[in-house]
Design an enzyme around this catalytic site. Structure first.
Site, PDB file in Angstrom:
ATOM      1  N   ARG A  75      -8.114   2.070   1.083  1.00 18.52           N
ATOM      2  CA  ARG A  75      -7.077   3.114   1.118  1.00 18.52           C
ATOM      3  C   ARG A  75      -7.743   4.480   1.204  1.00 18.52           C
ATOM      4  NH1 ARG A  75      -3.626   2.862  -4.071  1.00 18.52           N
ATOM      5  NH2 ARG A  75      -2.662   1.051  -3.114  1.00 18.52           N
ATOM      6  N   LYS A 206      -4.282   5.321 -13.540  1.00 20.43           N
ATOM      7  CA  LYS A 206      -4.064   6.121 -12.326  1.00 20.43           C
ATOM      8  C   LYS A 206      -3.263   7.383 -12.646  1.00 20.43           C
ATOM      9  CE  LYS A 206      -1.907   2.633 -10.345  1.00 20.43           C
ATOM     10  NZ  LYS A 206      -1.055   1.771  -9.517  1.00 20.43           N
ATOM     11  N   CYS A 432       7.535  -2.261  -0.107  1.00 21.24           N
ATOM     12  CA  CYS A 432       6.090  -2.262  -0.383  1.00 21.24           C
ATOM     13  C   CYS A 432       5.426  -3.346   0.465  1.00 21.24           C
ATOM     14  CB  CYS A 432       5.847  -2.518  -1.864  1.00 21.24           C
ATOM     15  SG  CYS A 432       6.144  -4.240  -2.322  1.00 21.24           S
ATOM     16  N   CYS A 438      -1.099  -8.541  -1.245  1.00 22.76           N
ATOM     17  CA  CYS A 438      -1.039  -8.012  -2.611  1.00 22.76           C
ATOM     18  C   CYS A 438      -1.170  -9.130  -3.643  1.00 22.76           C
ATOM     19  CB  CYS A 438       0.264  -7.248  -2.837  1.00 22.76           C
ATOM     20  SG  CYS A 438       0.337  -6.634  -4.523  1.00 22.76           S
ATOM     21  N   CYS A 477       7.349  -6.940  -6.676  1.00 19.59           N
ATOM     22  CA  CYS A 477       7.144  -7.112  -8.120  1.00 19.59           C
ATOM     23  C   CYS A 477       7.596  -5.822  -8.786  1.00 19.59           C
ATOM     24  CB  CYS A 477       5.670  -7.435  -8.417  1.00 19.59           C
ATOM     25  SG  CYS A 477       4.614  -5.983  -8.567  1.00 19.59           S
TER      26      CYS A 477
HETATM   27 FE1  SRM Z   1       1.071   0.545  -5.752  1.00 20.54          FE
HETATM   28  C1  SRM Z   1      -0.777  -1.670  -7.448  1.00 20.54           C
HETATM   29  C2  SRM Z   1       0.269  -0.975  -2.909  1.00 20.54           C
HETATM   30  C3  SRM Z   1       2.306   3.175  -4.094  1.00 20.54           C
HETATM   31  C4  SRM Z   1       2.716   1.555  -8.603  1.00 20.54           C
HETATM   32  N1  SRM Z   1      -0.122  -1.033  -5.317  1.00 20.54           N
HETATM   33  C5  SRM Z   1      -0.830  -1.792  -6.198  1.00 20.54           C
HETATM   34  C6  SRM Z   1      -1.745  -2.754  -5.441  1.00 20.54           C
HETATM   35  C7  SRM Z   1      -3.070  -2.083  -5.260  1.00 20.54           C
HETATM   36  C8  SRM Z   1      -1.880  -4.158  -6.049  1.00 20.54           C
HETATM   37  C9  SRM Z   1      -2.984  -4.429  -7.009  1.00 20.54           C
HETATM   38  O1  SRM Z   1      -3.179  -3.668  -7.972  1.00 20.54           O
HETATM   39  O2  SRM Z   1      -3.675  -5.430  -6.812  1.00 20.54           O
HETATM   40  C10 SRM Z   1      -0.970  -2.852  -4.104  1.00 20.54           C
HETATM   41  C11 SRM Z   1      -1.794  -3.218  -2.885  1.00 20.54           C
HETATM   42  C12 SRM Z   1      -0.943  -3.988  -1.909  1.00 20.54           C
HETATM   43  C13 SRM Z   1      -1.590  -4.214  -0.600  1.00 20.54           C
HETATM   44  O3  SRM Z   1      -1.889  -5.381  -0.289  1.00 20.54           O
HETATM   45  O4  SRM Z   1      -1.767  -3.272   0.156  1.00 20.54           O
HETATM   46  C14 SRM Z   1      -0.245  -1.538  -4.084  1.00 20.54           C
HETATM   47  N2  SRM Z   1       1.139   1.062  -3.883  1.00 20.54           N
HETATM   48  C15 SRM Z   1       0.844   0.259  -2.836  1.00 20.54           C
HETATM   49  C16 SRM Z   1       1.269   0.887  -1.524  1.00 20.54           C
HETATM   50  C17 SRM Z   1       0.353   0.561  -0.355  1.00 20.54           C
HETATM   51  C18 SRM Z   1       2.701   0.458  -1.239  1.00 20.54           C
HETATM   52  C19 SRM Z   1       3.276   0.832   0.105  1.00 20.54           C
HETATM   53  O5  SRM Z   1       4.120   0.052   0.553  1.00 20.54           O
HETATM   54  O6  SRM Z   1       2.967   1.846   0.678  1.00 20.54           O
HETATM   55  C20 SRM Z   1       1.281   2.369  -1.956  1.00 20.54           C
HETATM   56  C21 SRM Z   1      -0.054   3.047  -1.795  1.00 20.54           C
HETATM   57  C22 SRM Z   1       0.057   4.489  -2.198  1.00 20.54           C
HETATM   58  C23 SRM Z   1      -1.193   5.307  -1.973  1.00 20.54           C
HETATM   59  O7  SRM Z   1      -1.470   5.638  -0.834  1.00 20.54           O
HETATM   60  O8  SRM Z   1      -1.846   5.667  -2.966  1.00 20.54           O
HETATM   61  C24 SRM Z   1       1.595   2.229  -3.430  1.00 20.54           C
HETATM   62  N3  SRM Z   1       2.223   2.135  -6.282  1.00 20.54           N
HETATM   63  C25 SRM Z   1       2.724   3.047  -5.403  1.00 20.54           C
HETATM   64  C26 SRM Z   1       3.755   3.810  -6.021  1.00 20.54           C
HETATM   65  C27 SRM Z   1       4.607   4.863  -5.327  1.00 20.54           C
HETATM   66  C28 SRM Z   1       4.045   6.248  -5.449  1.00 20.54           C
HETATM   67  O9  SRM Z   1       2.921   6.437  -5.927  1.00 20.54           O
HETATM   68  O10 SRM Z   1       4.738   7.166  -5.051  1.00 20.54           O
HETATM   69  C29 SRM Z   1       3.879   3.345  -7.314  1.00 20.54           C
HETATM   70  C30 SRM Z   1       4.932   3.798  -8.330  1.00 20.54           C
HETATM   71  C31 SRM Z   1       4.637   5.122  -8.918  1.00 20.54           C
HETATM   72  C32 SRM Z   1       3.743   4.972 -10.088  1.00 20.54           C
HETATM   73  O11 SRM Z   1       2.521   4.998  -9.916  1.00 20.54           O
HETATM   74  O12 SRM Z   1       4.255   4.758 -11.190  1.00 20.54           O
HETATM   75  C33 SRM Z   1       2.903   2.284  -7.462  1.00 20.54           C
HETATM   76  N4  SRM Z   1       0.952   0.052  -7.749  1.00 20.54           N
HETATM   77  C34 SRM Z   1       1.762   0.541  -8.733  1.00 20.54           C
HETATM   78  C35 SRM Z   1       1.467  -0.148  -9.956  1.00 20.54           C
HETATM   79  C36 SRM Z   1       2.170   0.082 -11.313  1.00 20.54           C
HETATM   80  C37 SRM Z   1       1.579   1.213 -12.061  1.00 20.54           C
HETATM   81  C38 SRM Z   1       2.144   1.339 -13.434  1.00 20.54           C
HETATM   82  O13 SRM Z   1       2.178   2.437 -13.950  1.00 20.54           O
HETATM   83  O14 SRM Z   1       2.529   0.337 -14.033  1.00 20.54           O
HETATM   84  C39 SRM Z   1       0.463  -1.091  -9.653  1.00 20.54           C
HETATM   85  C40 SRM Z   1      -0.205  -2.075 -10.615  1.00 20.54           C
HETATM   86  C41 SRM Z   1      -1.152  -1.426 -11.540  1.00 20.54           C
HETATM   87  O15 SRM Z   1      -1.551  -0.275 -11.394  1.00 20.54           O
HETATM   88  O16 SRM Z   1      -1.549  -2.120 -12.480  1.00 20.54           O
HETATM   89  C42 SRM Z   1       0.176  -0.943  -8.266  1.00 20.54           C
HETATM   90 FE1  SF4 Z   2       4.652  -4.574  -3.991  1.00 13.90          FE
HETATM   91 FE2  SF4 Z   2       4.116  -5.149  -6.525  1.00 13.90          FE
HETATM   92 FE3  SF4 Z   2       2.246  -5.434  -4.710  1.00 13.90          FE
HETATM   93 FE4  SF4 Z   2       3.070  -3.005  -5.364  1.00 13.90          FE
HETATM   94  S1  SF4 Z   2       1.988  -4.381  -6.689  1.00 13.90           S
HETATM   95  S2  SF4 Z   2       2.665  -3.782  -3.288  1.00 13.90           S
HETATM   96  S3  SF4 Z   2       5.250  -3.409  -5.816  1.00 13.90           S
HETATM   97  S4  SF4 Z   2       4.198  -6.556  -4.790  1.00 13.90           S
END
Ligand code: SRM
Ligand code: SF4
Length: 572
Positions: A75, A206, A432, A438, A477
């Protein structure tokens, strides 16, 4: 602050990593495995990549006694989501040569490369560096990509705000030399490394910053740890309202975890803003929970200590007193698609076209949408810039009058959508990534939402409102990556084919939704939504959005505070 004995495992890994080096070098050199050492998987996030495996192949490989099909997702860091055509072409090449030949725009305005094999990581990083791009802080317990409003039609102001997002991104960037040494062949230094802002254990979790320029909230500021709302007078930036403690992630069945919209706590002038943001980060660095990662986001620190405490900390640490928050108004959090004409200060016309990219996936699809080739072609002939939006779309920006016809031809030849082809419902929807990459996905999202939208669109057409848009967001999720908890309809995966349905978010991202039905499949989803949409079609007030309608009619309770998200309320 945490007692060292109780620190979570990730805290120990960070502390013992020699500023994010760990054994990444050795892991990369290990030819016996396509993966890297477990501890390194935590550290590489800071360098912008995740170890994943192809989940479609997981059981087959297990059955054949093979290790999982390890691959990596990289990323980029791309504050404000802006790329030059040269950078676009480099990313396009990288996806082809090192990834799965797709580019994935993220909800935070950058690109992800999927399907990268271990030995491709270093060349990929070097090719990014060659065009002044990087992946530093793409993931990890640090500040993530700084999002901002991408609307180019107020371009002077937009440029100023864009510059702010870059400055914030730079200010909050980690400083260890590990990135340069590991990826760019920098010689190790004799001097010990250090992290002036973060210290050796970085942040507890994060951290996310976004900026929006009202009336557009396309950056969804309230979903961020820090949301900045530009306050503008006569096209001049006066400063920012500061909102703190937003976040979406939660865990099914654990009510101590919840999505929260950021609370506006005051106003900062431009000369206060960098110090304010940095000081807020230090508060979270020092007080965030380092024992329980599910309670480690800034939103919980804030709910545990209160907003007065945040003001007190700002004053004690940096002598910052915020002014009273200024008035602002948001109209929407989606992207208006299509062409816009803008005149610059010298009266020269420039055009901008926003193109729809379903769920952010740029690929050449079998159905005639050749997005990857089309954008590549645009990057060959366009000499303005490309702006990735926080809603997974792309703005081809700064097109002079005499180039519009050429750009239009490419859009048409490659089956791209400038807002004129597909339904408004589809244009407002976002999912997502989920399967197959993922590791946390419980249900399909990117690969499924388009089909569900077909069906919901048919319901709208039957109800006589085929042209209606509803902000629908789906995640595989409860982590909330497509920000489903402030959508008008949120679908959140529970198991294969099963989703929780949340209703009542606001059209402009300023209200949370609430659980309406739990763990239901597609037939049940349609059975639940059909009467609601039919009723909405006949009973809605002029201009009333679906989210507002379900609140007004008592179908779901209005929810603003994260702490009320799980509160059970009687509904129709
Ligand atoms: Fe996210 C984790 C994809 C925006 C909350 N996110 C992940 C992971 C890396 C899975 C993992 O940890 O193994 C996903 C990778 C999937 C893949 O195969 O690509 C993933 N997140 C994404 C993306 C690509 C979704 C998308 O459809 O675009 C976004 C990448 C953003 C970026 O460029 O940085 C993405 N993630 C978000 C957002 C939205 C935002 O930031 O505006 C959120 C919710 C806002 C927030 O942070 O609260 C978000 N992602 C999470 C979380 C839950 C965090 C929490 O506080 O509980 C996880 C899991 C974790 O961190 O443990 C996670
Ligand atoms: Fe979607 Fe959950 Fe994976 Fe984020 S962590 S990309 S919400 S399935």
């Amino acid at each position: 602050m945490s007692n060292t004995d109780k620190l979570s495992n990730v805290e120990h890994i960070k502390l013992e990593s020699n500023y994010l080096r760990g054994t990444i070098q050795e892991s990369l050199a290990d030819e016996l495995s396509g993966g890297i050492a477990d501890d390194d998987t935590q550290l590489t996030k800071f360098h912008g990549f995740y170890q994943q495996d192809d989940r479609d192949l997981r059981s087959e490989r297990k059955h054949s006694k093979l290790e999982p099909h390890y691959q990596f997702m990289v990323r980029m860091r791309l504050p404000a989501g802006t790329l030059t055509p040269q950078q676009w072409r480099a990313c396009d090449n990288i996806a082809r040569d090192h990834g799965n030949d797709t580019l994935r725009i993220t909800t935070r305005q950058t690109f992800q490369f999927h399907g990268v094999l271990k030995h491709h990581l270093k060349p990929l990083m070097q090719e990014l560096d060659a065009v002044d791009l990087d992946a530093k802080g793409g993931c990890g317990d640090d500040n993530r990509n700084v999002q901002t409003n991408t609307n180019p039609h107020e371009s002077a102001l937009h440029q100023t705000v864009h510059d702010w997002s870059k400055s914030i991104s730079e200010r909050l960037l980690w400083r260890s030399r590990a990135y340069d040494e590991l990826w760019l062949d920098a010689a190790p230094s004799d001097q010990p490394d250090h992290e002036p802002l973060y210290g050796p254990s970085y942040l507890p979790r994060k951290f996310k910053v976004a900026i929006a320029i009202p009336p557009e909230n396309d950056a969804d500021v309230f979903a961020n740890d820090i949301g900045l709302i530009a306050i503008v007078d006569d096209n001049e930036l006066l400063g920012f309202n500061v909102a703190v403690g937003g976040g979406m992630g939660m865990t099914h069945g654990e009510t101590a975890t919840y999505p929260r919209l950021a609370s506006v706590i005051g106003f900062a002038t431009p000369d206060q803003i960098l110090d304010t943001v940095e000081t807020l980060v230090t508060i979270q660095r020092d007080y965030g929970d380092r024992e329980n990662r599910k309670h480690a986001r800034f939103k919980y620190t804030i709910d545990d200590h209160g907003l007065d405490w945040v003001h007190q900390q700002l004053a004690e640490r940096a002598d910052i007193t915020l002014g009273e928050a200024r008035e602002y108004h948001f109209d929407r959090n989606g992207d208006p698609l299509g062409w816009r004409r803008v005149e610059d200060a010298d009266g020269n016309a420039r055009w901008h076209v926003t193109l729809f990219v379903e769920n952010g996936r740029i690929a050449d699809f079998d159905d005639g949408r050749r997005l990857k080739s089309g954008f590549r072609q645009l990057a060959e002939i366009h000499d303005g810039e490309f702006r990735l939006t926080c809603n997974h779309n792309v703005i081809v920006a700064n097109i002079p009058d005499d180039r519009c016809a050429d750009i239009e031809r490419v859009i048409s030849d490659y089956g791209m959508d400038d807002g004129s082809k597909l339904s408004r419902l589809r244009h407002s929807a976002m999912s997502c990534v989920a399967f197959p990459t993922c590791g946390l996905a419980m249900a399909e999202s990117e690969r499924y939402l388009p089909r569900l939208i077909d069906k919901i669109q048919a319901v709208q057409e039957d109800a006589g409102i085929g042209d209606n848009a509803i902000v629908i967001r789906m995640t595989g999720c409860p982590n909330g990556c497509a920000r489903p908890y402030n959508a008008e309809i949120g679908f959140v995966g529970k198991a294969i084919g099963k989703y929780n349905v949340y209703l009542g978010g606001a059209w402009n991202g300023e209200r949370l939704n609430k659980l309406y039905r739990e763990n239901i499949d597609e037939d049940e989803i349609l059975a639940e939504l059909t009467p609601l949409i039919t009723r909405y079609a006949s009973e809605r007030h002029d201009g009333e959005s679906f989210g507002d309608f379900v609140i007004r009619t008592g179908i779901i309770a209005e929810t603003h505070a994260g702490l009320d998200f799980h509160a059970q309320t009687e509904t129709a």
